[in-house]
Write a protein that holds these residues in place. Structure first.
Motif, PDB file in Angstrom:
ATOM      1  N   PHE A  27       0.832  -1.382   0.102  1.00  0.00           N
ATOM      2  CA  PHE A  27       0.255  -0.442   0.054  1.00  0.00           C
ATOM      3  C   PHE A  27       0.752   1.358  -0.093  1.00  0.00           C
ATOM      4  CE2 PHE A  27      -1.920   3.997   2.066  1.00  0.00           C
ATOM      5  CZ  PHE A  27      -3.481   3.510   1.568  1.00  0.00           C
ATOM      6  N   SER A  28       2.113   0.958   0.857  1.00  0.00           N
ATOM      7  CA  SER A  28       2.495   2.254   1.411  1.00  0.00           C
ATOM      8  C   SER A  28       3.100   2.649  -0.839  1.00  0.00           C
ATOM      9  CB  SER A  28       3.217   1.963   1.293  1.00  0.00           C
ATOM     10  OG  SER A  28       4.627   1.431   1.345  1.00  0.00           O
ATOM     11  N   TYR A  29       3.070   1.508  -1.517  1.00  0.00           N
ATOM     12  CA  TYR A  29       3.843   1.711  -2.714  1.00  0.00           C
ATOM     13  C   TYR A  29       2.682   2.476  -3.437  1.00  0.00           C
ATOM     14  CZ  TYR A  29       8.946   0.358  -2.983  1.00  0.00           C
ATOM     15  OH  TYR A  29      10.031   0.522  -2.480  1.00  0.00           O
ATOM     16  N   ARG A  66      10.699  -7.966  -0.094  1.00  0.00           N
ATOM     17  CA  ARG A  66      11.891  -7.826  -1.249  1.00  0.00           C
ATOM     18  C   ARG A  66      11.274  -8.050  -1.781  1.00  0.00           C
ATOM     19  NH1 ARG A  66      16.023  -9.600   0.664  1.00  0.00           N
ATOM     20  NH2 ARG A  66      16.258 -11.435  -0.639  1.00  0.00           N
ATOM     21  N   VAL A  67      10.377  -9.254  -2.262  1.00  0.00           N
ATOM     22  CA  VAL A  67       9.837  -9.217  -3.600  1.00  0.00           C
ATOM     23  C   VAL A  67       8.220  -8.708  -3.716  1.00  0.00           C
ATOM     24  CG1 VAL A  67       8.455 -10.990  -4.941  1.00  0.00           C
ATOM     25  CG2 VAL A  67      10.682 -12.053  -3.977  1.00  0.00           C
ATOM     26  N   THR A  68       7.794  -8.109  -2.632  1.00  0.00           N
ATOM     27  CA  THR A  68       6.075  -6.774  -2.395  1.00  0.00           C
ATOM     28  C   THR A  68       6.758  -6.167  -2.996  1.00  0.00           C
ATOM     29  OG1 THR A  68       5.775  -8.328  -0.339  1.00  0.00           O
ATOM     30  CG2 THR A  68       4.886  -6.371  -0.959  1.00  0.00           C
ATOM     31  N   ILE A  69       8.011  -5.157  -2.154  1.00  0.00           N
ATOM     32  CA  ILE A  69       9.134  -3.646  -3.003  1.00  0.00           C
ATOM     33  C   ILE A  69       9.050  -4.527  -4.716  1.00  0.00           C
ATOM     34  CG2 ILE A  69      10.826  -2.827  -2.709  1.00  0.00           C
ATOM     35  CD1 ILE A  69      10.337  -3.422   0.854  1.00  0.00           C
ATOM     36  N   ASN A  70       9.849  -5.495  -5.155  1.00  0.00           N
ATOM     37  CA  ASN A  70      10.237  -5.082  -6.374  1.00  0.00           C
ATOM     38  C   ASN A  70       8.815  -5.444  -6.876  1.00  0.00           C
ATOM     39  OD1 ASN A  70      12.807  -5.088  -5.713  1.00  0.00           O
ATOM     40  ND2 ASN A  70      12.816  -7.860  -5.885  1.00  0.00           N
ATOM     41  N   LYS A  71       7.874  -6.132  -7.190  1.00  0.00           N
ATOM     42  CA  LYS A  71       6.498  -6.280  -7.589  1.00  0.00           C
ATOM     43  C   LYS A  71       5.923  -4.528  -7.648  1.00  0.00           C
ATOM     44  CE  LYS A  71       5.846 -11.621  -7.238  1.00  0.00           C
ATOM     45  NZ  LYS A  71       5.866 -11.625  -8.580  1.00  0.00           N
ATOM     46  N   CYS A  72       6.024  -4.440  -6.556  1.00  0.00           N
ATOM     47  CA  CYS A  72       5.721  -3.518  -6.910  1.00  0.00           C
ATOM     48  C   CYS A  72       6.018  -2.019  -7.862  1.00  0.00           C
ATOM     49  CB  CYS A  72       5.160  -2.436  -4.898  1.00  0.00           C
ATOM     50  SG  CYS A  72       4.195  -2.922  -3.938  1.00  0.00           S
ATOM     51  N   LYS A  73       7.773  -1.540  -7.792  1.00  0.00           N
ATOM     52  CA  LYS A  73       7.998  -0.721  -8.579  1.00  0.00           C
ATOM     53  C   LYS A  73       8.014  -1.882 -10.184  1.00  0.00           C
ATOM     54  CE  LYS A  73      12.621  -0.682  -5.356  1.00  0.00           C
ATOM     55  NZ  LYS A  73      13.590  -0.653  -5.240  1.00  0.00           N
ATOM     56  N   ASN A  74       7.786  -2.982 -10.159  1.00  0.00           N
ATOM     57  CA  ASN A  74       7.422  -3.506 -11.363  1.00  0.00           C
ATOM     58  C   ASN A  74       6.075  -3.031 -12.441  1.00  0.00           C
ATOM     59  OD1 ASN A  74       9.471  -4.603 -11.590  1.00  0.00           O
ATOM     60  ND2 ASN A  74       9.338  -6.435 -10.971  1.00  0.00           N
ATOM     61  N   ARG A  75       5.396  -3.008 -11.240  1.00  0.00           N
ATOM     62  CA  ARG A  75       4.142  -2.673 -11.772  1.00  0.00           C
ATOM     63  C   ARG A  75       4.137  -1.017 -12.161  1.00  0.00           C
ATOM     64  NH1 ARG A  75      -1.661  -4.543  -9.626  1.00  0.00           N
ATOM     65  NH2 ARG A  75      -0.412  -6.711 -10.027  1.00  0.00           N
ATOM     66  N   LEU A  76       4.570  -0.071 -11.206  1.00  0.00           N
ATOM     67  CA  LEU A  76       4.643   1.505 -11.057  1.00  0.00           C
ATOM     68  C   LEU A  76       4.855   1.983 -11.950  1.00  0.00           C
ATOM     69  CD1 LEU A  76       5.352   2.533  -6.942  1.00  0.00           C
ATOM     70  CD2 LEU A  76       3.365   2.678  -8.850  1.00  0.00           C
TER      71      LEU A  76
END
Lengths: 161, 313
Positions: A27-29, A66-76
């Protein structure tokens, strides 16, 4: 308690243990729970495909974050996501002051708000955040400092007090 | 008090009530697909897995963490039960016992043409002589006495066969027929194996001259479950690399240390497919190390390693 990987017991145990944490990080992303939940589902599916092999619960948790953050970055950064015009969260149900603080944190650049979230909400140390995000402690310290300074200009009294 | 308000706001965030239930359903579907079994067999598999046994934390730590000092020659950690049942701090693994050896699932898989199931033909080509049928009898609190009996297991009833072309001391097959299909998995017994060169391990996998194709994926793909694998046919470079694996030096290294020292761009995941359609995965670290899960590190001739690694673009 350790359950055998992939069993129902394991699946429900790990969902109960990590879902709220991961959804709030996402959510923070993403700034809305629908996308956050969607991404965390993908993370759990990745976990099932990845298989077992974590050395400890800490390693497992760090991987999930880490995977959550990576997936957020990829989607963004995906073209599809930007074409789909994601909606920001409707947070009118929150008390006014809390809604205001949350909005200000979410208005920070992504790298600053993720560090702010991990440091202040998840209570990770700078060292731990550097390991999760695979950045140097110096970089994390800088991001944290800049995030705090930006919030200080927007929130009366800053973020920490 | 902004920090407290941020915390409070997130604590009040509305998360879908059915999130865990819906996600659990999808997770189970993946597990079911991975095992390539029907819903009927899935129930059986879960029941079997629930009777899992544990590997002692000590043995696991030896296997995965190793010792940071480098020295040639390593011994693969043996699988042991904990001496006491007071503190469950270990991972549970499916296993069975045969001739005083413990066979567990390592990383070798049988290829699936459709991504879900093993073909009848592959199974027939691999399945050798029938040895017996496993029983239950090992649970997570078992003492060593349970290991004495052949076919004691935590996987319930399953048929055990030799695997054609492989030494049954190190590799066996578990075959489970069920209504409308079958389950088929490779179990290995590498615990206690001393390796002075890569040949001591890789020759047991019969890689030399048998690899017909390979896939590789980037760290990001692997780490994110992206499954973005690139497939290529075996060629001279691959064969040279496999040859180099046989002459590599097993070394004791810490997984954490090596991975910390190697950034994401410096790691690739390799999956070798042999003629019999077994898939052997390994992680390549650009400094010339090959890591096989739960087996250890192999330091490969740098020139041979670099030549092959450089092709994985």
């Amino acid at each position: 308690m350790n359950y055998s990987f992939g069993t129902d017991e394991y699946i429900y145990f790990i969902l109960d243990k990590y879902s709220k944490t991961l959804i709030k990080i996402a959510f923070s992303y993403m700034k809305n729970t629908a996308d956050a939940e969607d991404i965390v589902q993908e993370v759990y599916i990745s976990l099932m495909r990845r298989g077992n092999g974590f050395e400890s619960d800490e390693h497992e948790k760090a991987w999930l974050i880490r995977v959550t953050i990576n997936k957020c970055k990829n989607r963004l950064k995906s073209a599809w996501y930007h074409k789909s015009v994601p909606l920001d969260e409707e947070i009118s149900y929150l008390p006014e002051e809390e809604s205001e603080v949350l909005s200000e944190v979410l208005s920070l650049p992504a790298k600053y708000r993720s560090v702010i979230h991990l440091f202040y909400y998840e209570n990770y140390s700078i060292q731990e955040i550097s390991e999760i995000l695979r950045k140097s402690t110096g970089t994390i310290g800088t991001w944290l400092s800049r995030g705090r300074k930006l919030l200080k200009t927007k929130l009366e009294g800053g973020f920490e007090i | 008090m902004s920090r407290e308000k941020y915390t409070s706001a997130l604590d009040q965030l509305k998360i879908s009530e059915n999130f865990n239930e819906e996600t659990a359903r999808k997770m189970k579907a993946v597990i079911s697909e991975k095992k390539g079994i029907t819903r009927y067999a899935m129930r059986t598999a879960i029941a079997l897995a629930s009777a899992a046994v544990i590997i002692t934390a000590g043995a696991y730590a030896v296997s995965l963490s190793g010792i940071t000092a480098q020295k040639p020659g390593i011994t693969i950690a043996e699988v042991k039960l904990p001496e006491t049942n007071g503190n469950v701090n270990a991972r549970m693994r499916p296993l069975f016992v045969y001739q005083n050896r413990i066979y567990i699932r390592y990383s070798t898989e049988i290829a699936s043409p459709d991504g879900y199931t093993v073909s009848e033909e592959d199974m027939q080509n691999l399945r050798g002589d029938y040895l017996g049928t496993t029983t239950g009898g090992i649970d997570e609190w078992s003492g060593d006495k349970d290991y004495i009996n052949d076919f004691s297991s935590n996987i319930g009833e399953a048929e055990v066969y030799t695997v054609k072309g492989y030494d049954s001391k190190y590799r066996l097959m578990v075959y489970t027929p069920y209504e409308g299909g079958f389950g088929c998995e490779i179990y290995d017994s590498f615990g206690g194996l001393s390796m002075n060169s890569g040949d001591d391990y890789f020759d047991l996998l019969k890689l030399k001259g048998n690899v017909v194709s390979y896939q590789w994926e980037s760290f990001d793909s692997w780490n994110n479950g992206g499954m973005q694998k690139v497939e290529q046919q075996a060629d001279d470079a691959l064969n040279k690399f496999v040859k180099a694996l046989y002459s590599s030096t097993p070394v004791e290294r810490s997984v954490d240390t090596l991975i910390d020292e190697t950034n994401a761009d410096g790691q690739k995941f390799l999956y070798l497919r042999t003629k019999d359609n077994l898939i052997t995965p390994m992680r390549l670290l650009k400094d010339g190390y090959v890591y096989v899960d739960e087996i250890g590190f192999f330091q490969v001739d740098k020139a041979d390693f670099d030549e092959f690694y450089g092709l994985l673009q």
